[in-house]
Write a protein that holds these residues in place. Structure first.
Motif, mmCIF file in Angstrom:
data_model
loop_
_atom_site.group_PDB
_atom_site.id
_atom_site.type_symbol
_atom_site.label_atom_id
_atom_site.label_comp_id
_atom_site.label_asym_id
_atom_site.label_seq_id
_atom_site.Cartn_x
_atom_site.Cartn_y
_atom_site.Cartn_z
ATOM 1 N N LEU A 103 0.968 -1.038 -0.149
ATOM 2 C CA LEU A 103 -0.051 -0.013 -0.178
ATOM 3 C C LEU A 103 0.886 1.112 -0.084
ATOM 4 C CD1 LEU A 103 -2.856 0.539 0.067
ATOM 5 C CD2 LEU A 103 -2.606 1.091 2.499
ATOM 6 N N TYR A 104 0.643 2.436 -0.544
ATOM 7 C CA TYR A 104 1.079 3.542 -0.446
ATOM 8 C C TYR A 104 0.043 4.730 -0.309
ATOM 9 C CZ TYR A 104 3.782 7.554 -1.580
ATOM 10 O OH TYR A 104 4.434 8.943 -1.754
ATOM 11 N N VAL A 105 0.275 5.294 0.955
ATOM 12 C CA VAL A 105 -0.653 6.507 1.203
ATOM 13 C C VAL A 105 -0.002 7.723 1.456
ATOM 14 C CG1 VAL A 105 -2.215 7.140 3.293
ATOM 15 C CG2 VAL A 105 -2.140 4.569 2.847
ATOM 16 N N ALA A 106 0.018 8.185 0.262
ATOM 17 C CA ALA A 106 0.949 9.494 0.252
ATOM 18 C C ALA A 106 0.805 10.868 1.388
ATOM 19 C CB ALA A 106 0.870 10.023 -1.171
ATOM 20 N N PRO A 107 -0.309 10.979 1.929
ATOM 21 C CA PRO A 107 0.012 11.950 2.824
ATOM 22 C C PRO A 107 -0.091 11.757 4.155
ATOM 23 C CG PRO A 107 -2.492 11.538 1.999
ATOM 24 C CD PRO A 107 -1.623 10.389 1.445
ATOM 25 N N MET A 108 0.235 10.383 4.223
ATOM 26 C CA MET A 108 0.352 10.009 5.693
ATOM 27 C C MET A 108 1.609 9.548 6.196
ATOM 28 S SD MET A 108 -3.343 8.066 6.448
ATOM 29 C CE MET A 108 -4.948 9.075 6.901
ATOM 30 N N TYR A 109 2.132 9.370 7.494
ATOM 31 C CA TYR A 109 3.193 8.897 7.804
ATOM 32 C C TYR A 109 3.317 7.410 7.306
ATOM 33 C CZ TYR A 109 4.377 12.528 10.742
ATOM 34 O OH TYR A 109 4.655 13.766 11.116
ATOM 35 N N PHE A 110 4.665 6.927 6.870
ATOM 36 C CA PHE A 110 4.708 5.577 6.212
ATOM 37 C C PHE A 110 4.374 4.381 6.703
ATOM 38 C CE2 PHE A 110 8.014 3.820 2.944
ATOM 39 C CZ PHE A 110 7.177 4.055 1.872
ATOM 40 N N TYR A 111 4.013 4.491 8.257
ATOM 41 C CA TYR A 111 3.625 3.241 8.959
ATOM 42 C C TYR A 111 2.023 2.937 8.236
ATOM 43 C CZ TYR A 111 1.233 6.195 12.403
ATOM 44 O OH TYR A 111 0.447 6.911 13.214
ATOM 45 N N LYS A 112 1.596 3.888 7.631
ATOM 46 C CA LYS A 112 0.357 3.714 7.050
ATOM 47 C C LYS A 112 0.564 2.834 5.621
ATOM 48 C CE LYS A 112 -3.077 4.664 8.881
ATOM 49 N NZ LYS A 112 -4.076 4.211 9.651
ATOM 50 N N SER A 113 1.452 2.796 5.146
ATOM 51 C CA SER A 113 1.686 2.248 3.792
ATOM 52 C C SER A 113 2.188 0.938 3.863
ATOM 53 C CB SER A 113 2.725 2.925 3.038
ATOM 54 O OG SER A 113 2.255 4.213 2.738
ATOM 55 N N ALA A 114 1.138 -0.116 4.136
ATOM 56 C CA ALA A 114 1.676 -1.514 4.493
ATOM 57 C C ALA A 114 2.426 -2.365 3.784
ATOM 58 C CB ALA A 114 0.272 -2.104 4.839
ATOM 59 N N LYS A 115 3.380 -2.849 3.925
ATOM 60 C CA LYS A 115 4.104 -3.588 2.973
ATOM 61 C C LYS A 115 3.570 -5.126 2.979
ATOM 62 C CE LYS A 115 8.401 -3.398 4.796
ATOM 63 N NZ LYS A 115 9.920 -3.624 4.825
ATOM 64 N N TRP A 116 3.916 -5.767 1.733
ATOM 65 C CA TRP A 116 3.450 -7.154 1.643
ATOM 66 C C TRP A 116 2.095 -7.349 1.516
ATOM 67 C CZ3 TRP A 116 7.397 -6.948 5.749
ATOM 68 C CH2 TRP A 116 8.780 -6.821 5.611
ATOM 69 N N LEU A 117 1.277 -6.534 1.030
ATOM 70 C CA LEU A 117 -0.081 -6.424 1.033
ATOM 71 C C LEU A 117 -0.756 -7.599 0.444
ATOM 72 C CD1 LEU A 117 -2.596 -4.571 1.561
ATOM 73 C CD2 LEU A 117 -2.338 -3.848 -0.769
#
Length: 241
Positions: free
Chosen positions: A190-204
């Motif tokens: 996942l890539y959530v551009a406007p949020m801190y990177f912990y929201k961009s979950a890896k290995w989705l």
């Protein structure tokens, strides 16, 4: 490379400032490795096999830091990767990597900001808008949120339905114009551009539409559910709108 990549469960996360202090203590060693490409490559290989998470604190990969909350993460190839979309939807679906690549792709170039303080400016990500997959599934009335799960078997994240439908939230297949490698959460993250990177979950691996926000891995440990860069400090005591 995000608090999704924070130290594993056996090392309690503590306050963000504590991690920054540790990172600062390791800075000299990190700079030395940056000056030695061969050693850097070898170190990245060791870091992927390190169950303690200690090596994950060193910067590598062009400014990123690798973190994982699991001692080991299985590799998924283009042949065996699957992404499910289910929950409060009319048409549950399972996507292969080829299916996702066949979808219209969106490219974003944004700064990556980790809650621990490090930042990688102007990083290109490319993939399918999460909203497109939700629309294809047919979100049912009463749905309010999306829960994201990962094939590391440990990590999870959530977004409100409104957040998930933003044009700058991607199911990402590429970073820096290359296919996502395993260390960066590949083949799909996942890539959530406007949020801190912990929201961009890896290995989705899973997208589940729910009737309420279910706190993710780090939110259960005190981090903000709404992690807008500049409006949140990551620890649950800042504005969330």
């Amino acid at each position: 490379m995000t608090p999704h990549q924070e130290p594993p469960p056996e090392r309690e996360p503590g306050a963000p400032v504590g991690r920054r202090v540790i990172l600062g203590m390791l800075g000299a060693a990190a700079l030395g490795m940056a000056a030695a490409p061969a050693l850097q490559t070898a170190f990245e290989d060791v870091a992927q096999k390190d169950p303690t998470g200690l090596t994950d604190l060193f910067p590598n990969g062009g400014g990123f830091r690798y973190y994982s909350v699991a001692a080991s993460v299985p590799h998924k190839s283009a042949q065996d990767y699957r992404l499910t979309v289910d929950g409060l939807v009319d048409t549950p679906a399972t996507y292969t990597l080829a299916d996702l690549r066949a979808q219209p792709q969106t490219r974003l170039v944004r700064d990556v900001q980790c809650v621990t303080g490090w930042r990688v400016p102007g990083t290109p990500f490319e993939g399918v808008r999460l909203s497109r997959l939700l629309d294809a599934a047919g979100v049912r009335p009463g749905a309010k949120a999306v829960r994201l799960t990962c094939f590391d078997g440990a990590y999870s994240e959530s977004l409100t339905l409104q957040q998930a439908r933003r044009a700058d939230v991607l199911v990402a297949l590429k970073m820096r114009d290359k296919d996502l490698g395993h260390s960066h959460g590949g083949p799909v993250r996942l890539y959530v551009a406007p949020m801190y990177f912990y929201k961009s979950a890896k290995w989705l691996s899973g997208i589940t539409v729910t009737d309420q926000v279910e706190p993710g891995y780090w939110e259960e440990r005190g981090y903000d559910v709404d992690a807008w860069v500049g409006k949140s400090n990551g620890r649950g005591d800042a504005p969330t709108s």
